[in-house]
Design an enzyme around this catalytic site. Sequence first.
Site, PDB file in Angstrom:
ATOM      1  N   ARG A  34       0.835  -1.218   0.000  1.00 33.46           N
ATOM      2  CA  ARG A  34       0.000   0.000   0.000  1.00 33.46           C
ATOM      3  C   ARG A  34       0.866   1.263   0.000  1.00 33.46           C
ATOM      4  NH1 ARG A  34      -4.805  -2.061   3.920  1.00 33.46           N
ATOM      5  NH2 ARG A  34      -6.183  -2.716   2.250  1.00 33.46           N
ATOM      6  N   LYS A 205     -20.310 -13.855   5.582  1.00 29.58           N
ATOM      7  CA  LYS A 205     -21.671 -13.370   5.861  1.00 29.58           C
ATOM      8  C   LYS A 205     -22.449 -12.961   4.626  1.00 29.58           C
ATOM      9  CE  LYS A 205     -22.202 -10.801   9.634  1.00 29.58           C
ATOM     10  NZ  LYS A 205     -21.896  -9.556  10.383  1.00 29.58           N
ATOM     11  N   GLY A 361      -9.423  -7.011   0.119  1.00 27.68           N
ATOM     12  CA  GLY A 361      -9.420  -7.856   1.310  1.00 27.68           C
ATOM     13  C   GLY A 361      -8.918  -9.268   1.111  1.00 27.68           C
ATOM     14  N   GLY A 384     -14.371  -2.954   0.440  1.00 29.38           N
ATOM     15  CA  GLY A 384     -15.642  -2.288   0.770  1.00 29.38           C
ATOM     16  C   GLY A 384     -15.998  -1.210  -0.238  1.00 29.38           C
TER      17      GLY A 384
HETATM   18  P1  AMP Z   1     -15.798 -11.950   4.632  1.00 27.65           P
HETATM   19  O1  AMP Z   1     -15.069 -11.054   5.587  1.00 27.65           O
HETATM   20  O2  AMP Z   1     -17.277 -11.950   4.802  1.00 27.65           O
HETATM   21  O3  AMP Z   1     -15.345 -11.762   3.192  1.00 27.65           O
HETATM   22  O4  AMP Z   1     -15.371 -13.421   5.037  1.00 27.65           O
HETATM   23  C1  AMP Z   1     -14.079 -13.925   4.943  1.00 27.65           C
HETATM   24  C2  AMP Z   1     -13.966 -15.096   5.857  1.00 27.65           C
HETATM   25  O5  AMP Z   1     -14.953 -16.057   5.533  1.00 27.65           O
HETATM   26  C3  AMP Z   1     -12.648 -15.820   5.788  1.00 27.65           C
HETATM   27  O6  AMP Z   1     -11.928 -15.582   6.963  1.00 27.65           O
HETATM   28  C4  AMP Z   1     -13.039 -17.293   5.641  1.00 27.65           C
HETATM   29  O7  AMP Z   1     -12.339 -18.152   6.516  1.00 27.65           O
HETATM   30  C5  AMP Z   1     -14.502 -17.285   6.017  1.00 27.65           C
HETATM   31  N1  AMP Z   1     -15.250 -18.401   5.421  1.00 27.65           N
HETATM   32  C6  AMP Z   1     -15.260 -18.779   4.138  1.00 27.65           C
HETATM   33  N2  AMP Z   1     -16.016 -19.890   3.967  1.00 27.65           N
HETATM   34  C7  AMP Z   1     -16.495 -20.221   5.167  1.00 27.65           C
HETATM   35  C8  AMP Z   1     -17.323 -21.277   5.641  1.00 27.65           C
HETATM   36  N3  AMP Z   1     -17.812 -22.194   4.804  1.00 27.65           N
HETATM   37  N4  AMP Z   1     -17.617 -21.318   6.954  1.00 27.65           N
HETATM   38  C9  AMP Z   1     -17.101 -20.377   7.792  1.00 27.65           C
HETATM   39  N5  AMP Z   1     -16.326 -19.349   7.411  1.00 27.65           N
HETATM   40  C10 AMP Z   1     -16.014 -19.271   6.119  1.00 27.65           C
END
Ligand code: AMP
Length: 403
Positions: A34, A205, A361, A384
Amino acid sequence: MSTIQQIDFSNKKAIIRADLNVPIKDGKISDDSRIVASLPTIQHVLENGGAVILMSHLGRPTKDLNEDGSIKKEKYSLAPVAKELGQLLNTNVLLANDFGGADSQSKAADLKSGEILLLENTRFETGEGKGDEQLAKRLAKLADVYINDAFGTAHRAHASTYKVATLFPADKKAFGFLMNKELEEARKITEQPKKPYTVILGGAKVSDKLLLIEKLVPKADHLLIGGGMAYTFIKAKGGQIGKSLCEEDKIELVRGIMKKAEENNCSIHLPVDTIAADEFKEDANKKLVSTSEIPENLMGLDIGPKTILQYSKIIAESATIFWNGPMGVFEMPPYATGTVKIAEAISDSTAKGAYSLIGGGDSVAAVNKFGLGDKMSYLSTGGGAMLTLLEGTVLPAVEAMKH
Ligand code: AMP
């Protein structure tokens, strides 16, 4: 708003909002990309006779306070960034010990053309996140020109990203080179992307991405869903998901989106198979199962081989690809295959002429970890902000430049 090339920096002070939020462990920077990405704008101002005052956030100091509620100033200090920047530019970088306070003011007043002053972490001031006008006024007084080069925080209406920009006249503010590049690349997917247009979404999520999915339905030909968010979709379709992540309160919304997708000829693809485990651990007992028949005692942690094949085929036939969010818990090697294989499929498709944008990210971290970074068309520095643009929402930092 001007372009950075139109502005005369000679004997002027330019205050630049950059994104110097680098990972630091024990005072050492583990990845300075960065800082490197911010150099062209800084160098442009210096080479054109100006002085540079830099602002950036670092980490989330307000989420990690001392017991007495005070900020851990040493842990979240930009001192290592000042040092690294100085080494990269072969010069001395001054550091103010506050953000817009007395030290910033006196050091900025003494600053001469060709010199660089870095202000302390923007998040040391509570007014930053609130877009506080008084703080913004103090910042604006430090300089003659405002440059925003921080795409990663462009979706936030903070004092340093939004409010301060509104205090400069149109001919005294501009985007930096990185910001311009990010916005230019984003336009390749937001304005008439070449078809077929495929969006791959993963991560934990679904709630974070529901609005985005809804907005993408009329535009994208294919939505490939993976990661933890896939299981809420599977449950919404009546599948058994065992102990997998699920946001029960979003099931109705997800059903609505799937209906809208059908009406708009947008195919939402869900994983057909899953690597499921009995615990959220690397050495848990694992089993390959159908995604809609996950046993009660198991949770889905990665997409399976059939899904990888199906998704890879769609990716191979796509002309435009956007990816945000891992396909599984890629931080643990047994559940990283889905994310690796999807990254490879995108890289192969890019080699054959598709345009691929990886949105910030975790996905960028994953692509770099697998050594595929330079095989993608563009890696965005802002997850984001990129998702906000894709939703069709104007970024506050972009909006502020119009006033
Ligand atoms: P996000 O911040 O919503 O983009 O989520 C990223 C995170 O989602 C990463 O740290 C992954 O380990 C987690 N992740 C991906 N697939 C799964 C899953 N099937 N169950 C739980 N966590 C997950």
